[in-house]
Scaffold this motif. Structure first.
Motif, PDB file in Angstrom:
ATOM      1  N   MET A  46      40.460  31.578  46.793  1.00  0.00           N
ATOM      2  CA  MET A  46      39.400  32.154  47.621  1.00  0.00           C
ATOM      3  C   MET A  46      38.862  33.352  46.857  1.00  0.00           C
ATOM      4  O   MET A  46      39.533  34.366  46.699  1.00  0.00           O
ATOM      5  N   LEU A  47      37.664  33.185  46.333  1.00  0.00           N
ATOM      6  CA  LEU A  47      37.025  34.223  45.525  1.00  0.00           C
ATOM      7  C   LEU A  47      36.065  35.025  46.402  1.00  0.00           C
ATOM      8  O   LEU A  47      35.171  34.462  47.028  1.00  0.00           O
ATOM      9  N   ILE A  48      36.280  36.338  46.457  1.00  0.00           N
ATOM     10  CA  ILE A  48      35.476  37.202  47.324  1.00  0.00           C
ATOM     11  C   ILE A  48      34.696  38.210  46.489  1.00  0.00           C
ATOM     12  O   ILE A  48      35.276  38.948  45.693  1.00  0.00           O
ATOM     13  N   PHE A  49      33.392  38.232  46.669  1.00  0.00           N
ATOM     14  CA  PHE A  49      32.531  39.222  46.024  1.00  0.00           C
ATOM     15  C   PHE A  49      32.336  40.380  46.998  1.00  0.00           C
ATOM     16  O   PHE A  49      31.971  40.164  48.161  1.00  0.00           O
ATOM     17  N   HIS A  50      32.569  41.595  46.513  1.00  0.00           N
ATOM     18  CA  HIS A  50      32.471  42.755  47.400  1.00  0.00           C
ATOM     19  C   HIS A  50      31.975  43.975  46.621  1.00  0.00           C
ATOM     20  O   HIS A  50      31.812  43.928  45.400  1.00  0.00           O
ATOM     21  N   ALA A  51      31.728  45.074  47.344  1.00  0.00           N
ATOM     22  CA  ALA A  51      31.303  46.331  46.720  1.00  0.00           C
ATOM     23  C   ALA A  51      31.873  47.493  47.538  1.00  0.00           C
ATOM     24  O   ALA A  51      32.172  47.342  48.732  1.00  0.00           O
ATOM     25  N   SER A  52      32.001  48.648  46.918  1.00  0.00           N
ATOM     26  CA  SER A  52      32.619  49.800  47.578  1.00  0.00           C
ATOM     27  C   SER A  52      31.807  50.316  48.766  1.00  0.00           C
ATOM     28  O   SER A  52      32.353  50.893  49.694  1.00  0.00           O
ATOM     29  N   TRP A  53      30.494  50.085  48.765  1.00  0.00           N
ATOM     30  CA  TRP A  53      29.632  50.596  49.830  1.00  0.00           C
ATOM     31  C   TRP A  53      29.562  49.646  51.035  1.00  0.00           C
ATOM     32  O   TRP A  53      28.983  49.969  52.068  1.00  0.00           O
ATOM     33  N   VAL A  78      45.025  31.659  46.645  1.00  0.00           N
ATOM     34  CA  VAL A  78      45.106  32.799  45.736  1.00  0.00           C
ATOM     35  C   VAL A  78      43.827  33.581  45.988  1.00  0.00           C
ATOM     36  O   VAL A  78      42.728  33.070  45.742  1.00  0.00           O
ATOM     37  N   ILE A  79      43.959  34.784  46.517  1.00  0.00           N
ATOM     38  CA  ILE A  79      42.784  35.601  46.821  1.00  0.00           C
ATOM     39  C   ILE A  79      42.388  36.371  45.569  1.00  0.00           C
ATOM     40  O   ILE A  79      43.182  37.143  45.020  1.00  0.00           O
ATOM     41  N   ALA A  80      41.175  36.147  45.092  1.00  0.00           N
ATOM     42  CA  ALA A  80      40.651  36.855  43.920  1.00  0.00           C
ATOM     43  C   ALA A  80      39.399  37.615  44.339  1.00  0.00           C
ATOM     44  O   ALA A  80      38.628  37.141  45.173  1.00  0.00           O
ATOM     45  N   LYS A  81      39.208  38.796  43.776  1.00  0.00           N
ATOM     46  CA  LYS A  81      38.061  39.620  44.156  1.00  0.00           C
ATOM     47  C   LYS A  81      37.264  40.038  42.931  1.00  0.00           C
ATOM     48  O   LYS A  81      37.849  40.354  41.887  1.00  0.00           O
ATOM     49  N   LEU A  82      35.954  40.042  43.080  1.00  0.00           N
ATOM     50  CA  LEU A  82      35.071  40.536  42.032  1.00  0.00           C
ATOM     51  C   LEU A  82      34.141  41.577  42.643  1.00  0.00           C
ATOM     52  O   LEU A  82      33.498  41.321  43.661  1.00  0.00           O
ATOM     53  N   ASP A  83      34.114  42.750  42.035  1.00  0.00           N
ATOM     54  CA  ASP A  83      33.232  43.817  42.497  1.00  0.00           C
ATOM     55  C   ASP A  83      31.854  43.615  41.865  1.00  0.00           C
ATOM     56  O   ASP A  83      31.735  43.378  40.669  1.00  0.00           O
ATOM     57  N   VAL A  84      30.810  43.715  42.691  1.00  0.00           N
ATOM     58  CA  VAL A  84      29.453  43.396  42.233  1.00  0.00           C
ATOM     59  C   VAL A  84      28.443  44.263  42.971  1.00  0.00           C
ATOM     60  O   VAL A  84      28.736  44.818  44.035  1.00  0.00           O
ATOM     61  N   MET A  85      27.252  44.399  42.409  1.00  0.00           N
ATOM     62  CA  MET A  85      26.127  45.072  43.071  1.00  0.00           C
ATOM     63  C   MET A  85      26.432  46.503  43.505  1.00  0.00           C
ATOM     64  O   MET A  85      26.025  46.952  44.578  1.00  0.00           O
ATOM     65  N   GLU A  86      27.175  47.232  42.670  1.00  0.00           N
ATOM     66  CA  GLU A  86      27.460  48.631  42.973  1.00  0.00           C
ATOM     67  C   GLU A  86      26.218  49.509  42.741  1.00  0.00           C
ATOM     68  O   GLU A  86      25.313  49.133  42.008  1.00  0.00           O
ATOM     69  N   GLN A  87      26.223  50.661  43.376  1.00  0.00           N
ATOM     70  CA  GLN A  87      25.165  51.640  43.149  1.00  0.00           C
ATOM     71  C   GLN A  87      25.348  52.220  41.751  1.00  0.00           C
ATOM     72  O   GLN A  87      26.468  52.197  41.210  1.00  0.00           O
ATOM     73  N   PRO A  88      24.264  52.742  41.132  1.00  0.00           N
ATOM     74  CA  PRO A  88      24.344  53.217  39.750  1.00  0.00           C
ATOM     75  C   PRO A  88      25.499  54.179  39.463  1.00  0.00           C
ATOM     76  O   PRO A  88      26.144  54.082  38.428  1.00  0.00           O
ATOM     77  N   PRO A 113      29.960  40.616  52.260  1.00  0.00           N
ATOM     78  CA  PRO A 113      30.722  39.856  51.275  1.00  0.00           C
ATOM     79  C   PRO A 113      30.237  38.411  51.164  1.00  0.00           C
ATOM     80  O   PRO A 113      29.761  37.839  52.134  1.00  0.00           O
ATOM     81  N   PHE A 114      30.384  37.882  49.973  1.00  0.00           N
ATOM     82  CA  PHE A 114      30.116  36.471  49.726  1.00  0.00           C
ATOM     83  C   PHE A 114      31.421  35.881  49.210  1.00  0.00           C
ATOM     84  O   PHE A 114      32.057  36.460  48.338  1.00  0.00           O
ATOM     85  N   TRP A 115      31.850  34.778  49.785  1.00  0.00           N
ATOM     86  CA  TRP A 115      33.121  34.189  49.349  1.00  0.00           C
ATOM     87  C   TRP A 115      32.971  32.698  49.073  1.00  0.00           C
ATOM     88  O   TRP A 115      32.108  32.031  49.620  1.00  0.00           O
ATOM     89  N   VAL A 116      33.846  32.226  48.186  1.00  0.00           N
ATOM     90  CA  VAL A 116      33.822  30.832  47.744  1.00  0.00           C
ATOM     91  C   VAL A 116      35.261  30.316  47.691  1.00  0.00           C
ATOM     92  O   VAL A 116      36.159  31.037  47.263  1.00  0.00           O
ATOM     93  N   VAL A 117      35.468  29.081  48.119  1.00  0.00           N
ATOM     94  CA  VAL A 117      36.773  28.435  47.981  1.00  0.00           C
ATOM     95  C   VAL A 117      36.653  27.407  46.859  1.00  0.00           C
ATOM     96  O   VAL A 117      35.748  26.567  46.869  1.00  0.00           O
ATOM     97  N   LEU A 118      37.562  27.504  45.881  1.00  0.00           N
ATOM     98  CA  LEU A 118      37.540  26.620  44.721  1.00  0.00           C
ATOM     99  C   LEU A 118      38.914  26.001  44.518  1.00  0.00           C
ATOM    100  O   LEU A 118      39.925  26.556  44.963  1.00  0.00           O
ATOM    101  N   ASP A 119      38.941  24.870  43.817  1.00  0.00           N
ATOM    102  CA  ASP A 119      40.250  24.315  43.466  1.00  0.00           C
ATOM    103  C   ASP A 119      40.713  24.972  42.169  1.00  0.00           C
ATOM    104  O   ASP A 119      40.013  25.809  41.585  1.00  0.00           O
ATOM    105  N   ALA A 120      41.901  24.589  41.713  1.00  0.00           N
ATOM    106  CA  ALA A 120      42.496  25.239  40.540  1.00  0.00           C
ATOM    107  C   ALA A 120      41.741  24.966  39.246  1.00  0.00           C
ATOM    108  O   ALA A 120      42.001  25.603  38.223  1.00  0.00           O
ATOM    109  N   LYS A 121      40.790  24.027  39.289  1.00  0.00           N
ATOM    110  CA  LYS A 121      39.983  23.734  38.098  1.00  0.00           C
ATOM    111  C   LYS A 121      38.599  24.372  38.177  1.00  0.00           C
ATOM    112  O   LYS A 121      37.753  24.166  37.324  1.00  0.00           O
ATOM    113  N   GLY A 122      38.362  25.117  39.251  1.00  0.00           N
ATOM    114  CA  GLY A 122      37.081  25.804  39.390  1.00  0.00           C
ATOM    115  C   GLY A 122      36.011  25.032  40.130  1.00  0.00           C
ATOM    116  O   GLY A 122      34.858  25.465  40.186  1.00  0.00           O
TER     117      GLY A 122
END
Length: 203
Positions: A46-53, A78-88, A113-122
């Motif tokens: 479960m890949l989650i895109f997030h930002a501090s704001w 497996v929860i994975a997170k990617l930080d994106v779209m932060e302020q300058p 947040p935007f999230w995606v569920v993927l298998d182990a091969k992507g």
């Protein structure tokens, strides 16, 4: 002695400088590690895109980490997170390449947040976008973000059921937890009490 102190000071300063400018792991690295762990443990990612704001991102994280449901997610994803779209001013918090990954997954227009569920091969098995019936995952949809409303929670648990070993009882507990994210209904202000003519102007 002074020379030794000077060397220690320089080393400390250099080390501190590196700590302050340390970069987040590249998105490719985060995904590679998540896929490897998912394959080893027979889980989905479960890949989650997030930002501090992002307030709703914090609600999503709090919900997933609630002791009531955390083990259910950990046993299946497996929860994975990617930080994106932060302020300058906070660009250093972003994972390099995160926006590119988000764009590849058709999430750059969705909000967070935007999230995606993927298998182990992507392979993408589903994401947080509600699409018209029959539409492919390449079609842009409406992002539910952190599920809260009855419809959003139903959408979320339906995808969980299709991509995990969670049973109906567990899914009901998860649904109940995420329903707590629903903002409380606004309370209309009480009308002011009518003023008696006899009291107008009296002391």
């Amino acid at each position: 002695m002074k020379k030794s102190l000077l060397i220690l000071f320089v080393l400390f300063t250099v080390k501190s400088g590196f700590a302050q400018t340390a970069t987040m792991p590249a998105s490719e690295t985060v995904l590679k590690d998540a896929y490897a762990k998912a394959a080893k443990e027979n889980k989905k990612v479960m890949l989650i895109f997030h930002a501090s704001w992002c307030g709703w991102c914090k609600k999503m994280e709090a919900s997933l980490n609630d002791p009531m449901v955390k083990k259910m997610f950990d046993d299946n994803y497996v929860i994975a997170k990617l930080d994106v779209m932060e302020q300058p001013a906070k660009k250093n918090l972003e994972n390099p390449g995160s926006l590119e990954v988000m764009t590849k997954l058709k999430g750059e227009k969705s909000g967070l947040p935007f999230w995606v569920v993927l298998d182990a091969k992507g392979k993408v098995l589903g994401d947080s976008q509600v699409r018209p019936a029959g539409a492919s995952l390449d079609t842009y949809g409406e992002n539910v973000g952190c599920p809260a409303s009855k419809e959003e929670v139903a959408f979320f648990t339906k995808l969980l059921k299709a991509t995990s070993k969670l049973n109906d009882g567990q899914l009901a507990i998860i649904a109940n937890r995420f329903a707590q994210n629903q903002p409380a209904p606004a309370v209309a202000p009480k009308p002011a009490a009518p003023v008696s003519p006899a009291t107008v102007g009296s002391k």
